[in-house]
Design an enzyme around this catalytic site. Structure first.
Site, PDB file in Angstrom:
ATOM      1  CG  ASP A   1      -6.714  -3.863  -0.632  1.00 28.14           C
ATOM      2  OD1 ASP A   1      -6.443  -3.374  -1.750  1.00 28.14           O
ATOM      3  OD2 ASP A   1      -7.768  -3.600  -0.018  1.00 28.14           O
TER       4      ASP A   1
ATOM      5  CD  GLU B   1     -10.401  -0.425   1.429  1.00 28.81           C
ATOM      6  OE1 GLU B   1     -10.739   0.621   0.829  1.00 28.81           O
ATOM      7  OE2 GLU B   1     -10.473  -1.556   0.902  1.00 28.81           O
TER       8      GLU B   1
ATOM      9  CG  ASP C   1     -17.698  10.294  -3.409  1.00 27.12           C
ATOM     10  OD1 ASP C   1     -18.895  10.313  -3.046  1.00 27.12           O
ATOM     11  OD2 ASP C   1     -17.233  11.035  -4.293  1.00 27.12           O
TER      12      ASP C   1
ATOM     13  CG  HIS D   1     -13.372   2.770   3.285  1.00 29.47           C
ATOM     14  ND1 HIS D   1     -13.927   3.438   4.351  1.00 29.47           N
ATOM     15  CD2 HIS D   1     -12.564   3.679   2.655  1.00 29.47           C
ATOM     16  CE1 HIS D   1     -13.484   4.688   4.380  1.00 29.47           C
ATOM     17  NE2 HIS D   1     -12.669   4.869   3.353  1.00 29.47           N
TER      18      HIS D   1
ATOM     19  CG  HIS E   1     -13.839  -1.992  -1.704  1.00 26.77           C
ATOM     20  ND1 HIS E   1     -12.890  -2.226  -2.678  1.00 26.77           N
ATOM     21  CD2 HIS E   1     -15.004  -1.840  -2.363  1.00 26.77           C
ATOM     22  CE1 HIS E   1     -13.460  -2.214  -3.866  1.00 26.77           C
ATOM     23  NE2 HIS E   1     -14.744  -1.966  -3.702  1.00 26.77           N
TER      24      HIS E   1
ATOM     25  CG  ASP F   1     -10.887  -6.039  -0.879  1.00 23.75           C
ATOM     26  OD1 ASP F   1     -11.859  -6.779  -0.680  1.00 23.75           O
ATOM     27  OD2 ASP F   1     -10.993  -4.850  -1.207  1.00 23.75           O
TER      28      ASP F   1
END
Length: 240
Positions: A8, A10, A53, A58, A153, A158
């Site tokens: 995963d 970010e 945003d 995160h 997140h 994740d």
């Protein structure tokens, strides 16, 4: 040997084409459906500001990332870790698009040059649960995976959740090996179990007592009366 990596990322935003960058990579290794505990995790300096945003999702601020390494300084370690593995990613096109952009910046080709392939669990989930929400949070709830600690997140968190979700999604296809022995021992145990001759066991039949038999017959009569004589077993008895 089947080696899979749950991955995963970010990012600073949603579009690598617009210059958004990877700021975190989390990887969890699984070999022959056994989680090995060998993880890989980086925070990265994206050399550009985060979108507001994205930070709300995160929580990784520009100040936090300022002293983190550049992707160029960790790329060799990352590629060595994922080399030859199948990547398992939720919404894979997003993460692969960003990673390809990062690799091109440092002249390392694209992800397909270094890995066996990519399995997208979002595609899997949509096939298994059509018409339902198939976000990672929704799958955790549906498959009873505890994600109560997931307030923001995070790439490694994740990836760990995805590993558990994937194992639960595919449990019917191949049992998770959790014993101390290897795959060969598990396979041999299954063969040994299949080889048992069940004919050596005598089936014990316990007959009802007179009182139990009488109570059962009375219960059947009461049901027949309540149904107006429409009890199905009567017609079956006539056939038999």
């Amino acid at each position: 040997m089947s080696r899979q990596i749950f991955l995963d990322t970010e990012t600073t935003g949603l579009s690598p084409e617009s210059g958004d960058r990877v700021i975190e990579i989390g990887c969890v290794e699984m070999i022959n459906r056994r989680l090995t505990g060998r993880h890989l995790h980086f925070y990265l300096n994206p050399q550009r500001p985060n979108h507001e945003d994205a930070v709300r999702i995160h929580g990784l601020t520009d100040e936090f990332l300022a002293d983190k390494p550049l992707f160029a300084s960790v790329v060799d370690e990352f590629l060595e870790y994922v080399a030859g593995a199948e990547l398992i990613i939720h919404n894979a096109s997003f993460d692969i698009g960003f990673l390809n952009a990062e690799l091109r910046r440092v002249n390392k080709g694209v992800m397909a040059d270094h890995i066996e392939g990519v399995l997208d669990t979002l595609v899997m989930a949509r096939e298994m649960f059509p018409g339902k929400s198939n976000s990672l949070d929704a799958l955790c709830k549906r498959l009873e995976v505890d994600n109560t600690h997931r307030t923001l997140h995070g790439a490694l968190m994740d990836a760990e959740l995805l590993a558990t979700v994937y194992i639960n999604m595919t449990r019917g296809q191949d049992a998770l090996l959790i014993d101390a022995g290897g795959e060969e021992e598990g396979s041999q145990a299954a063969l040994d179990a299949a080889a048992i001759d069940l004919s050596q066991f005598a089936l014990v039949v316990i007959e009802p007592s007179q009182d139990e038999a009488a109570a059962f017959e009375k219960a059947l009569a009461d049901i027949d009366k309540a149904s107006g004589g429409k009890a199905i077993w009567k017609s079956l008895e006539a056939v038999l």
